[in-house]
Every structure is written in C-alpha cells, then in structure tokens.
Design a protein around this motif. Structure first.
Motif, mmCIF file in Angstrom:
data_model
loop_
_atom_site.group_PDB
_atom_site.id
_atom_site.type_symbol
_atom_site.label_atom_id
_atom_site.label_comp_id
_atom_site.label_asym_id
_atom_site.label_seq_id
_atom_site.Cartn_x
_atom_site.Cartn_y
_atom_site.Cartn_z
ATOM 1 N N MET A 48 0.845 -1.201 0.000
ATOM 2 C CA MET A 48 0.000 0.000 0.000
ATOM 3 C C MET A 48 0.879 1.250 0.000
ATOM 4 S SD MET A 48 -3.132 -1.232 0.289
ATOM 5 C CE MET A 48 -4.107 0.115 0.883
ATOM 6 N N THR A 49 0.284 2.358 -0.439
ATOM 7 C CA THR A 49 0.966 3.649 -0.385
ATOM 8 C C THR A 49 0.022 4.677 0.231
ATOM 9 O OG1 THR A 49 0.230 4.197 -2.622
ATOM 10 C CG2 THR A 49 2.427 3.204 -2.411
ATOM 11 N N ASP A 50 0.610 5.769 0.720
ATOM 12 C CA ASP A 50 -0.242 6.816 1.296
ATOM 13 C C ASP A 50 -0.686 7.766 0.184
ATOM 14 O OD1 ASP A 50 1.846 8.651 0.838
ATOM 15 O OD2 ASP A 50 1.853 9.378 2.893
ATOM 16 N N CYS A 51 -1.316 8.878 0.549
ATOM 17 C CA CYS A 51 -1.890 9.795 -0.444
ATOM 18 C C CYS A 51 -0.977 10.978 -0.782
ATOM 19 C CB CYS A 51 -3.250 10.289 0.033
ATOM 20 S SG CYS A 51 -3.181 11.287 1.523
ATOM 21 N N THR A 52 0.301 10.909 -0.389
ATOM 22 C CA THR A 52 1.225 11.997 -0.672
ATOM 23 C C THR A 52 1.438 12.136 -2.183
ATOM 24 O OG1 THR A 52 2.360 11.639 1.421
ATOM 25 C CG2 THR A 52 3.547 12.908 -0.247
ATOM 26 N N ILE A 83 3.952 2.156 2.359
ATOM 27 C CA ILE A 83 3.554 1.920 3.745
ATOM 28 C C ILE A 83 4.132 0.583 4.209
ATOM 29 C CG2 ILE A 83 1.606 1.527 5.298
ATOM 30 C CD1 ILE A 83 -0.069 3.312 3.408
ATOM 31 N N TYR A 84 4.851 0.625 5.333
ATOM 32 C CA TYR A 84 5.455 -0.556 5.943
ATOM 33 C C TYR A 84 4.822 -0.814 7.306
ATOM 34 C CZ TYR A 84 9.423 -0.482 2.637
ATOM 35 O OH TYR A 84 10.210 -0.521 1.525
ATOM 36 N N THR A 85 4.943 -2.045 7.783
ATOM 37 C CA THR A 85 4.545 -2.319 9.154
ATOM 38 C C THR A 85 5.354 -1.411 10.077
ATOM 39 O OG1 THR A 85 6.144 -4.130 9.286
ATOM 40 C CG2 THR A 85 3.869 -4.734 8.759
ATOM 41 N N ASN A 86 4.794 -1.055 11.185
ATOM 42 C CA ASN A 86 5.392 -0.165 12.191
ATOM 43 C C ASN A 86 5.328 1.305 11.817
ATOM 44 O OD1 ASN A 86 6.196 -2.340 13.966
ATOM 45 N ND2 ASN A 86 7.769 -2.788 12.458
ATOM 46 N N ASP A 87 4.750 1.638 10.674
ATOM 47 C CA ASP A 87 4.536 3.047 10.336
ATOM 48 C C ASP A 87 3.354 3.578 11.146
ATOM 49 O OD1 ASP A 87 6.593 3.299 8.486
ATOM 50 O OD2 ASP A 87 5.307 2.897 6.763
ATOM 51 N N ILE A 88 3.431 4.849 11.503
ATOM 52 C CA ILE A 88 2.325 5.525 12.173
ATOM 53 C C ILE A 88 1.555 6.269 11.095
ATOM 54 C CG2 ILE A 88 1.659 7.220 13.921
ATOM 55 C CD1 ILE A 88 4.424 6.603 15.248
ATOM 56 N N MET A 89 0.239 6.077 11.083
ATOM 57 C CA MET A 89 -0.541 6.573 9.969
ATOM 58 C C MET A 89 -1.863 7.162 10.446
ATOM 59 S SD MET A 89 -1.364 4.306 6.642
ATOM 60 C CE MET A 89 -2.442 3.140 7.412
ATOM 61 N N VAL A 90 -2.223 8.283 9.822
ATOM 62 C CA VAL A 90 -3.551 8.844 10.030
ATOM 63 C C VAL A 90 -4.447 8.264 8.938
ATOM 64 C CG1 VAL A 90 -4.949 10.940 10.021
ATOM 65 C CG2 VAL A 90 -2.673 10.979 11.048
ATOM 66 N N CYS A 91 -5.567 7.709 9.348
ATOM 67 C CA CYS A 91 -6.556 7.172 8.421
ATOM 68 C C CYS A 91 -7.697 8.175 8.368
ATOM 69 C CB CYS A 91 -7.050 5.817 8.905
ATOM 70 S SG CYS A 91 -5.735 4.604 9.070
ATOM 71 N N GLU A 92 -7.795 8.888 7.246
ATOM 72 C CA GLU A 92 -8.794 9.948 7.098
ATOM 73 C C GLU A 92 -9.992 9.424 6.321
ATOM 74 O OE1 GLU A 92 -6.765 13.153 5.134
ATOM 75 O OE2 GLU A 92 -5.596 13.662 6.920
ATOM 76 N N ILE A 123 -7.973 -3.137 12.300
ATOM 77 C CA ILE A 123 -8.845 -3.128 11.121
ATOM 78 C C ILE A 123 -7.976 -3.356 9.892
ATOM 79 C CG2 ILE A 123 -8.755 -0.604 10.915
ATOM 80 C CD1 ILE A 123 -11.715 -0.783 9.911
ATOM 81 N N SER A 124 -8.400 -4.276 9.030
ATOM 82 C CA SER A 124 -7.607 -4.606 7.844
ATOM 83 C C SER A 124 -7.729 -3.497 6.799
ATOM 84 C CB SER A 124 -8.061 -5.933 7.250
ATOM 85 O OG SER A 124 -9.326 -5.794 6.656
ATOM 86 N N PHE A 125 -6.725 -3.415 5.939
ATOM 87 C CA PHE A 125 -6.775 -2.432 4.855
ATOM 88 C C PHE A 125 -8.014 -2.644 3.981
ATOM 89 C CE2 PHE A 125 -1.979 -1.773 5.159
ATOM 90 C CZ PHE A 125 -2.102 -0.509 5.690
ATOM 91 N N SER A 126 -8.425 -3.898 3.814
ATOM 92 C CA SER A 126 -9.595 -4.155 2.963
ATOM 93 C C SER A 126 -10.876 -3.562 3.548
ATOM 94 C CB SER A 126 -9.770 -5.656 2.719
ATOM 95 O OG SER A 126 -10.034 -6.321 3.934
ATOM 96 N N ASP A 127 -10.888 -3.293 4.843
ATOM 97 C CA ASP A 127 -12.050 -2.669 5.479
ATOM 98 C C ASP A 127 -11.912 -1.145 5.578
ATOM 99 O OD1 ASP A 127 -13.419 -5.067 5.881
ATOM 100 O OD2 ASP A 127 -12.318 -5.467 7.733
ATOM 101 N N LEU A 128 -10.892 -0.607 4.953
ATOM 102 C CA LEU A 128 -10.644 0.841 5.003
ATOM 103 C C LEU A 128 -10.778 1.482 3.622
ATOM 104 C CD1 LEU A 128 -7.597 0.843 7.462
ATOM 105 C CD2 LEU A 128 -9.910 1.696 7.937
ATOM 106 N N MET A 129 -11.685 0.991 2.818
ATOM 107 C CA MET A 129 -11.830 1.488 1.454
ATOM 108 C C MET A 129 -12.300 2.939 1.402
ATOM 109 S SD MET A 129 -10.654 -1.066 -0.027
ATOM 110 C CE MET A 129 -10.909 -0.760 -1.753
ATOM 111 N N ASP A 130 -12.948 3.434 2.443
ATOM 112 C CA ASP A 130 -13.430 4.816 2.479
ATOM 113 C C ASP A 130 -12.427 5.757 3.146
ATOM 114 O OD1 ASP A 130 -15.748 3.977 1.281
ATOM 115 O OD2 ASP A 130 -16.893 3.853 3.146
ATOM 116 N N TYR A 131 -11.171 5.332 3.230
ATOM 117 C CA TYR A 131 -10.149 6.117 3.915
ATOM 118 C C TYR A 131 -8.983 6.407 2.983
ATOM 119 C CZ TYR A 131 -12.445 5.068 8.349
ATOM 120 O OH TYR A 131 -13.341 4.982 9.384
ATOM 121 N N LYS A 132 -8.348 7.551 3.222
ATOM 122 C CA LYS A 132 -7.058 7.815 2.590
ATOM 123 C C LYS A 132 -6.044 7.821 3.723
ATOM 124 C CE LYS A 132 -7.267 12.861 2.486
ATOM 125 N NZ LYS A 132 -7.124 14.038 1.643
#
Length: 146
Positions: A48-52, A83-92, A123-132
């Motif tokens: 996965m990648t972030d929205c930067t 995105i790697y494990t142990n990264d701190i991330m805001v899920c918007e 929460i799995s990434f597959s359940d975060l489809m409405d998030y960036k």
C-alpha cells in the motif's frame, strides 16, 4: 505477484531490500550492498501507499525514492509513500472526518491493516476502502530511508 520488500535500521538510517538471515544476523540486501540491520526494526512493505502527491515531496525525498531500486518510484509511476509495518498513519475517512483515526500499521489475522486504541483494535486495509492514508512517522523514529 506481490512485491516482498523489507526495511530495517542500519547506523541510524532506513535500508530497504531483501531480508536475509545469516549466522543469527538480520541483513538487508539491495543494490548498494548487504547491511546488518537492527532486528527490532524490521518492517515489511504492505503493498500500500499513502496519499502523498509527488509534487508535495521535498527534493531530497524525491531523490531518495528515485534511487530506491526495490520500489522504483519515479514521477510517472508515483502512487504515494510506501507503507510498511510499524509506520504511524492517520486514516482519514473521505466521507466523515469524525471517523478518522491514527494507528500503527501491523500484520494480524492474516492480513495487513492498522492497530489503534493502543493496539486493542485492528482493522484490515480491505475494510478501510473509504479512507485515505497519511504517513506521519514510524514507531522507531529514525531518519528517512536511504
């Protein structure tokens, strides 16, 4: 096919590449050599990648990604910061900002996702489809990847 890439800390800097186990040591191998990394800092690329956006990166950040042989992030192919494990991330949440939260990227229940509420919930990434996703750091707080 999924790209399996790891990163770890070597002399205070992130090194990414293939993970090797040799004589009880954890090593990362990439085009620049083989580096013994701190085993506590080993993190796996989630795919996965972030929205930067590319244009939001500083010149030194762009140079870092351009030289990364494992992910080959160049301007035309840019999808965001890996995105790697142990990264701190805001899920918007893109529909309701009040549903946004901050967590730590983890692997649990057979999938990658985000641990939050001090690790009590996942929460799995597959359940975060409405998030960036916006990366804000890493639990190890070291310099940017080399």
């Amino acid at each position: 096919m999924r790209m399996i890439v790891f990163k770890g800390v070597y002399e205070g800097r992130w090194i990414s590449g293939d993970l090797l186990h040799e004589n009880g040591k954890m090593l990362i191998k990439n085009a620049n050599g083989i580096f013994e990394v701190d085993p506590e800092t080993i993190s796996e690329f989630t795919g996965m990648t972030d929205c930067t956006e590319w244009d939001d990166l500083e010149p030194d950040e762009k140079a870092m990604f351009e030289q990364d042989f494992d992910i080959k992030m160049i301007e035309e192919e840019w999808d965001g910061i890996p995105i790697y494990t142990n990264d701190i991330m805001v899920c918007e949440n893109i529909f309701d900002p009040e549903l946004s939260f901050t967590g730590i990227v983890a692997f649990a229940d057979g999938c990658f996702g985000v641990a939050y509420n001090d690790g009590e919930d996942f929460i799995s990434f597959s359940d975060l489809m409405d998030y960036k996703f916006v990366l804000v750091g890493n639990v190890f707080e070291v310099e940017e990847e080399e």
